[in-house]
Design a protein around this motif. Structure first.
Motif, PDB file in Angstrom:
ATOM      1  N   UNK A   1       7.740   0.205  -2.684  1.00  0.00           N
ATOM      2  CA  UNK A   1       6.923   1.326  -3.145  1.00  0.00           C
ATOM      3  C   UNK A   1       6.674   1.129  -4.636  1.00  0.00           C
ATOM      4  N   UNK A   2       5.471   0.681  -4.955  1.00  0.00           N
ATOM      5  CA  UNK A   2       5.138   0.293  -6.324  1.00  0.00           C
ATOM      6  C   UNK A   2       4.632   1.488  -7.126  1.00  0.00           C
ATOM      7  N   UNK A   3       4.705   1.375  -8.438  1.00  0.00           N
ATOM      8  CA  UNK A   3       4.140   2.417  -9.288  1.00  0.00           C
ATOM      9  C   UNK A   3       2.621   2.394  -9.149  1.00  0.00           C
ATOM     10  N   UNK A   4       2.029   3.577  -9.002  1.00  0.00           N
ATOM     11  CA  UNK A   4       0.595   3.654  -8.809  1.00  0.00           C
ATOM     12  C   UNK A   4      -0.143   3.210 -10.064  1.00  0.00           C
ATOM     13  N   UNK A   5      -1.217   2.418  -9.919  1.00  0.00           N
ATOM     14  CA  UNK A   5      -2.006   2.027 -11.078  1.00  0.00           C
ATOM     15  C   UNK A   5      -2.554   3.247 -11.805  1.00  0.00           C
ATOM     16  N   UNK A   6      -2.713   3.148 -13.101  1.00  0.00           N
ATOM     17  CA  UNK A   6      -3.242   4.250 -13.902  1.00  0.00           C
ATOM     18  C   UNK A   6      -4.621   4.645 -13.377  1.00  0.00           C
ATOM     19  N   UNK A   7      -5.414   3.651 -13.044  1.00  0.00           N
ATOM     20  CA  UNK A   7      -6.743   3.897 -12.484  1.00  0.00           C
ATOM     21  C   UNK A   7      -6.676   3.830 -10.975  1.00  0.00           C
ATOM     22  N   UNK A   8      -6.765   4.959 -10.320  1.00  0.00           N
ATOM     23  CA  UNK A   8      -6.625   5.007  -8.868  1.00  0.00           C
ATOM     24  C   UNK A   8      -7.720   4.212  -8.155  1.00  0.00           C
ATOM     25  N   UNK A   9      -8.838   3.970  -8.848  1.00  0.00           N
ATOM     26  CA  UNK A   9      -9.932   3.217  -8.238  1.00  0.00           C
ATOM     27  C   UNK A   9      -9.515   1.788  -7.894  1.00  0.00           C
ATOM     28  N   UNK A  10      -8.421   1.314  -8.502  1.00  0.00           N
ATOM     29  CA  UNK A  10      -7.939  -0.022  -8.199  1.00  0.00           C
ATOM     30  C   UNK A  10      -7.413  -0.141  -6.765  1.00  0.00           C
ATOM     31  N   UNK A  11      -7.033   0.998  -6.179  1.00  0.00           N
ATOM     32  CA  UNK A  11      -6.470   0.953  -4.832  1.00  0.00           C
ATOM     33  C   UNK A  11      -7.307   1.710  -3.826  1.00  0.00           C
TER      34      UNK A  11
ATOM     35  N   UNK B   1      -2.724   9.145   2.187  1.00  0.00           N
ATOM     36  CA  UNK B   1      -1.682  10.114   2.513  1.00  0.00           C
ATOM     37  C   UNK B   1      -0.901  10.406   1.239  1.00  0.00           C
ATOM     38  N   UNK B   2      -0.901  11.655   0.809  1.00  0.00           N
ATOM     39  CA  UNK B   2      -0.137  12.048  -0.371  1.00  0.00           C
ATOM     40  C   UNK B   2       1.071  12.856   0.072  1.00  0.00           C
ATOM     41  N   UNK B   3       2.248  12.349  -0.211  1.00  0.00           N
ATOM     42  CA  UNK B   3       3.477  13.093   0.030  1.00  0.00           C
ATOM     43  C   UNK B   3       3.737  13.988  -1.180  1.00  0.00           C
ATOM     44  N   UNK B   4       3.246  15.232  -1.088  1.00  0.00           N
ATOM     45  CA  UNK B   4       3.434  16.164  -2.201  1.00  0.00           C
ATOM     46  C   UNK B   4       4.920  16.426  -2.405  1.00  0.00           C
ATOM     47  N   UNK B   5       5.640  16.496  -1.312  1.00  0.00           N
ATOM     48  CA  UNK B   5       7.098  16.596  -1.369  1.00  0.00           C
ATOM     49  C   UNK B   5       7.671  15.313  -0.785  1.00  0.00           C
ATOM     50  N   UNK B   6       8.413  14.569  -1.574  1.00  0.00           N
ATOM     51  CA  UNK B   6       8.991  13.307  -1.118  1.00  0.00           C
ATOM     52  C   UNK B   6      10.016  13.573  -0.016  1.00  0.00           C
TER      53      UNK B   6
ATOM     54  N   UNK C   1       0.641   7.768  -1.375  1.00  0.00           N
ATOM     55  CA  UNK C   1       1.036   8.094  -2.744  1.00  0.00           C
ATOM     56  C   UNK C   1       2.177   9.105  -2.662  1.00  0.00           C
ATOM     57  N   UNK C   2       3.331   8.720  -3.146  1.00  0.00           N
ATOM     58  CA  UNK C   2       4.493   9.599  -3.171  1.00  0.00           C
ATOM     59  C   UNK C   2       4.632  10.247  -4.543  1.00  0.00           C
ATOM     60  N   UNK C   3       4.683  11.577  -4.578  1.00  0.00           N
ATOM     61  CA  UNK C   3       4.865  12.279  -5.837  1.00  0.00           C
ATOM     62  C   UNK C   3       6.360  12.438  -6.093  1.00  0.00           C
ATOM     63  N   UNK C   4       6.813  11.919  -7.221  1.00  0.00           N
ATOM     64  CA  UNK C   4       8.248  11.841  -7.510  1.00  0.00           C
ATOM     65  C   UNK C   4       8.551  12.588  -8.802  1.00  0.00           C
ATOM     66  N   UNK C   5       9.461  13.543  -8.710  1.00  0.00           N
ATOM     67  CA  UNK C   5       9.849  14.349  -9.873  1.00  0.00           C
ATOM     68  C   UNK C   5      11.293  14.057 -10.239  1.00  0.00           C
TER      69      UNK C   5
ATOM     70  N   UNK D   1       0.802  -1.208   0.000  1.00  0.00           N
ATOM     71  CA  UNK D   1       0.000   0.000   0.000  1.00  0.00           C
ATOM     72  C   UNK D   1       0.842   1.269   0.000  1.00  0.00           C
ATOM     73  N   UNK D   2       2.029   1.165  -0.572  1.00  0.00           N
ATOM     74  CA  UNK D   2       2.898   2.323  -0.773  1.00  0.00           C
ATOM     75  C   UNK D   2       3.143   2.459  -2.272  1.00  0.00           C
ATOM     76  N   UNK D   3       2.797   3.623  -2.804  1.00  0.00           N
ATOM     77  CA  UNK D   3       2.872   3.825  -4.244  1.00  0.00           C
ATOM     78  C   UNK D   3       3.607   5.119  -4.561  1.00  0.00           C
ATOM     79  N   UNK D   4       4.031   5.220  -5.809  1.00  0.00           N
ATOM     80  CA  UNK D   4       4.582   6.491  -6.281  1.00  0.00           C
ATOM     81  C   UNK D   4       3.960   6.824  -7.627  1.00  0.00           C
TER      82      UNK D   4
END
Length: 206
Positions: A195-205, A146-151, A173-177, A18-21
């Motif tokens: 920390x997995x890549x977030x699915x394209x469809x957020x409804x999956x999680x 929880x969205x980490x706007x700044x990693x 959800x970690x936002x990574x630039x 349950x950790x995504x980026x």
């Protein structure tokens, strides 16, 4: 910045699945990406969310961008917020998480009747300096998202954000630039997380 000592669950307490980026190509697209995420999450009435920022300027920018979204009930936590207002923000959010948990429990049975205002996504935007102070008696706020706007660059900061803001069945959800991919990998290794890549469809999680 010194990290307050807190009595918190270990990282293993949180499900590694349950950790995504979400990768952002360029810094100037970061806010647009956040608004896209919130737009998808807004289809889940009453969803309790926290967005963490590393600075007051960042918090102000997020609040300015989000304030016009009609499906978001927004509350910022910042250093010069009066104590009574801070307590009210935290208590209102805890009530929102209680209603969310009741709604989720009711989905397999009877419909859950919620008011119009309670159908909004409840969101706190907070800086690291203003996270709930567990050591001072404040309870965690247990958001579902929880969205980490700044990693965060340090494992301790990542841990503290989770232990003070994230429910045990929630997800990050970690936002990574750009070059932050290196930081992400370092957090994974140091924290023993996947920390997995977030699915394209957020409804999956959700």
């Amino acid at each position: 910045m010194a990290i307050d000592a807190v009595e918190s669950p270990s990282l293993s307490h949180f499900s590694q699945q349950r950790h995504f980026y979400v990768a952002v190509d360029r810094l100037q697209y970061k806010m647009v990406t956040l608004l896209d995420l919130l737009g998808m999450a807004g289809d889940r009435p009453g969803l309790p969310m926290v967005v963490t920022c590393s600075s007051r300027d960042e918090l102000d920018a997020v609040c300015s961008a989000v304030s016009g979204l009609p499906f978001i009930s927004l509350a910022p936590l910042y250093s010069d917020l009066p104590e009574a207002d801070r307590a009210s923000v935290l208590e209102n959010f805890r009530q929102a998480t209680t209603r969310w948990n009741q709604k989720v429990s009711a989905e397999s049975g009877a419909d859950c009747d919620i008011g119009k205002d309670e159908q909004k996504t409840h969101m706190i935007v907070v800086t690291d300096a203003c996270l709930p102070l567990i050591s001072s008696g404040e309870a965690p706020i247990a958001a579902h998202v929880l969205i980490n706007f700044e990693l965060p660059t340090k494992k301790e900061t990542y841990t503290r954000r989770m232990s003070t803001c994230l429910a045990s069945d929630g997800f990050v959800i970690n936002m990574v630039v750009g070059g932050e991919v290196v930081t992400l990998k370092s957090l994974e290794e140091n924290s023993n997380l996947v920390i997995a890549e977030m699915p394209i469809n957020i409804y999956e999680i959700l």
